[in-house]
Enzyme design. Structure first.
Site, PDB file in Angstrom:
ATOM      1  CE  LYS A  82      -4.223  -1.759   2.183  1.00 59.61           C
ATOM      2  NZ  LYS A  82      -3.917  -3.183   2.143  1.00 59.61           N
ATOM      3  CD  GLU A  90      -4.016   5.658   4.065  1.00 59.19           C
ATOM      4  OE1 GLU A  90      -3.372   5.435   3.034  1.00 59.19           O
ATOM      5  OE2 GLU A  90      -5.198   5.301   4.219  1.00 59.19           O
ATOM      6  NE  ARG A 139      -8.110 -10.043  -5.731  1.00 62.00           N
ATOM      7  CZ  ARG A 139      -9.312  -9.773  -5.231  1.00 62.00           C
ATOM      8  NH1 ARG A 139     -10.392 -10.012  -5.954  1.00 62.00           N
ATOM      9  NH2 ARG A 139      -9.441  -9.252  -4.025  1.00 62.00           N
TER      10      ARG A 139
END
Length: 610
Positions: free
Chosen positions: A54, A138, A231
């Site tokens: 991430k 965050e 995906r």
């Protein structure tokens, strides 16, 4: 070597499609395919690695001009340093594992006081789940919508987006219901998201199908990159429904080296689609994942383009603890959101499973909730409306016990042979052959601490059937003019209560009866017939009926008291408890569990002392 790769080489397969689990985001597997000369139907391994982290992904997105949530994504991981970063970002903050997903290694922290514990918990979860304890911090957005954009890229530098999806309604940080297109967003916001998503794909030289996930702040309409799933997503069918495209076909063509089937200005969007994930779980116990045997399963009839059911599970299968407990995906489509939502509710009414707990009834409640209909959508939807989504249950409706008694009555007549000379689908009022004028069934109400509920069926000549439902607490409900018949489907019954004609499905497993009404699955349990002390023969206690021994509760040499449970039998879908008729010692037990004992056959010998 890799079993799938070895199998592909042995069979001469040119390519492997990894599905959307386990192998689909495994860069090492993609490399193994490439090394063996087998095409991996998915993105390059380097693109997977870039998006798997991430923090690395957000750094790449920042360089590509894609908006990201303010936060710290660096290598320094001490609690003191992370606390300083949280102060700079501004509380509340979200702590997340650098690797992984599915809500693992994720904590919301409102102030400095709770930071240290949250960091330590998140790091331990991250290490246990992903083998990497690193976390990031965050800005936490209070009312975020979870919006994602479907992208496709080819090997010729082409990138397109196939519109957006809303996945905001979640439990345990995992999606439960999705829809396309994302409703209530201005066209310019949708266009900006689509452009940001294709910029994301371009930045990592992407190839194939991918999903770029964004957080949208409901208060400001600003959106931020969250992650890219490299995906085909579980929820991709809703985008297929509104675009009319087959995404697996697109994947195959792109993997074969073909250019994108459509350019951006050619991609259609028609109507609205929902997907509901059918899970083995218990929503009333914080959506605790479940497992078990699917003893009964009926799904809606697929009806293109309105209803689609994707599943690999069938009646008789087991949901195990080793895999995700998803049973099926239910997808609906119609010309607009209200009609697509009605299609979903209708299809959920037709989705019936027995044997384990599912979220089907919860999905019915959720999809009918006015706030969901009115687009009050964000990831806090379920906690915000928890009391309405989980109304207090004070007991099972008397109607369900009346239906359960009808099922038991029809079953008992079939088991006794009353139907040998009759049409097996005859009405209950016509099945009075050799039958007494009344029959009482006792149930335990699982929704009311196993309160005893009695249903007395009486059969006055020429007047159908009458049911009196009485609770131990004294509450009573009387139904007149009852009629019932089993339909062509042996698990479906047409019945009348107080003159109202209705149909329902049911499934019976021993003493447990599941009744599927339009709004819910309700389970009732027949109380095992307690025969008191066993019938006595010269040699010991005997079977009251011919049936199967389901439990032997004693063994030779055990000391027993009068009234103690010794054996449990099952016959004609009823349980029978046989108890000791004296104080004494077990001299012999003549049957083991699973044996069939004939009526009047000796079950247990009890020796009495002098």
């Amino acid at each position: 070597g890799s079993y799938p790769v070895d199998t592909a080489k042995k069979t001469g397969a040119q390519a492997i499609h990894p599905g959307y689990g386990f192998l689909s985001e495994n860069a090492e597997f993609a490399n193994a395919c490439e090394d063996a000369g087998v095409v991996f139907i998915g993105p390059p391994a380097d693109a997977m690695r870039s998006m798997a982290s991430k923090s690395a992904a957000k750094s790449i997105m920042t360089d590509a001009g894609v908006p990201v949530v303010p936060g710290y994504h660096g290598e320094e991981q001490s609690v003191e340093f992370l606390a300083d970063q949280a102060e700079k970002i501004g509380y509340p903050v979200l702590i997340k594992a650098v690797l992984g997903g599915g809500g693992k290694g994720m904590r919301i922290v409102d102030d400095r006081k709770g930071l240290e514990e949250a960091v330590q918990l998140a790091q331990r979860e991250a290490q246990a789940s992903f083998g990497d304890a690193r976390i990031l911090v965050e800005k936490y957005i209070r009312k975020p919508r979870h919006i994602e954009v479907q992208v496709f890229s080819d090997t010729h530098g082409g990138h397109v987006y196939l519109w957006d999806r809303d996945c905001s309604v979640q439990r345990r940080y995992q999606k439960i219901i999705e829809e396309a297109p994302a409703p209530g967003l201005a066209p310019e916001i949708k266009a900006s998201m689509g452009e940001a998503a294709t910029n994301c794909a371009r930045a990592v030289n992407y190839v194939g199908a991918g999903t770029v996930e964004f957080i949208l702040d409901r208060d400001t309409d600003e959106f931020y990159f969250m992650e890219m799933n490299t995906r085909l997503q579980v929820e991709h069918p809703v985008s297929e429904m509104v675009t009319g495209q087959d995404f697996v076909e697109w994947q195959l063509k792109i993997a074969a080296g073909a250019p994108l089937p459509l350019q951006q200005n050619e991609i259609p969007q028609h109507g609205h689609s929902f997907e509901a994930r059918i899970y083995a779980e218990n929503p009333r116990k914080d959506f605790m994942p479940g497992s078990g045997h699917i003893s009964f399963m009926r799904t809606p009839e697929p009806h293109h383009p309105y209803v689609r059911v994707d599943t690999g599970i069938r009646e008789g299968d087991d949901v195990t603890v080793f895999y995700d407990p998803m049973i099926a995906k239910l997808i609906t489509w119609d010309a607009d959101r209200p009609r697509a939502l009605q299609q979903l509710r209708t299809a959920l009414d037709q989705f019936q499973i027995s044997g384990l707990s599912t979220n089907i009834d919860f999905l019915k409640t959720l999809s009918s909730h006015q706030a969901f209909i009115d687009l009050d959508l964000d990831t806090g939807f379920i906690p915000r409306y928890r009391d309405e989504l989980f109304p207090e249950v004070t007991g099972t409706d008397a109607k369900v016990f009346a239906i359960g008694a009808m099922v038991a009555e029809l079953d008992s007549r079939e088991g006794r042979g009353d139907l040998e000379d009759a049409d097996p689908w005859s009405l209950i009022q016509n099945l009075r052959l050799n039958h007494s004028k009344s029959q009482t069934y006792e149930f335990l109400d699982k929704e009311a601490d196993d309160e005893l509920v009695r249903v007395e069926l009486t059969f006055p000549a020429g007047k159908g059937c009458r049911a009196v439902v009485t609770r131990d607490s004294g509450a009573e409900h009387i139904y007149e003019g009852i009629d019932a018949e089993i339909m062509e489907d042996p698990n479906q019954m047409r019945y009348s209560l107080d003159g109202a004609k209705e149909e329902c499905r049911f499934f019976r497993d021993g003493n447990d009866i599941d009744v599927f009404l339009q709004d819910s699955r309700t389970s009732v349990s027949l109380k095992p017939l307690d025969l008191g002390v066993g019938a006595e023969a010269d040699a010991g206690l005997v079977a009251p009926v011919t049936g199967q021994i389901t439990k032997t509760l004693v063994k030779a040499g055990d000391t027993v008291e009068k009234g103690q449970q010794l054996v449990v039998m099952s016959a004609m879908k009823m349980e029978y408890i046989i108890r000791s008729n004296v104080d004494g010692t077990i001299g012999a037990v003549f049957h083991k569990e699973g044996d069939i004992a004939n009526e009047q056959e000796v079950l247990v010998r009890i020796d009495q002392g002098e």
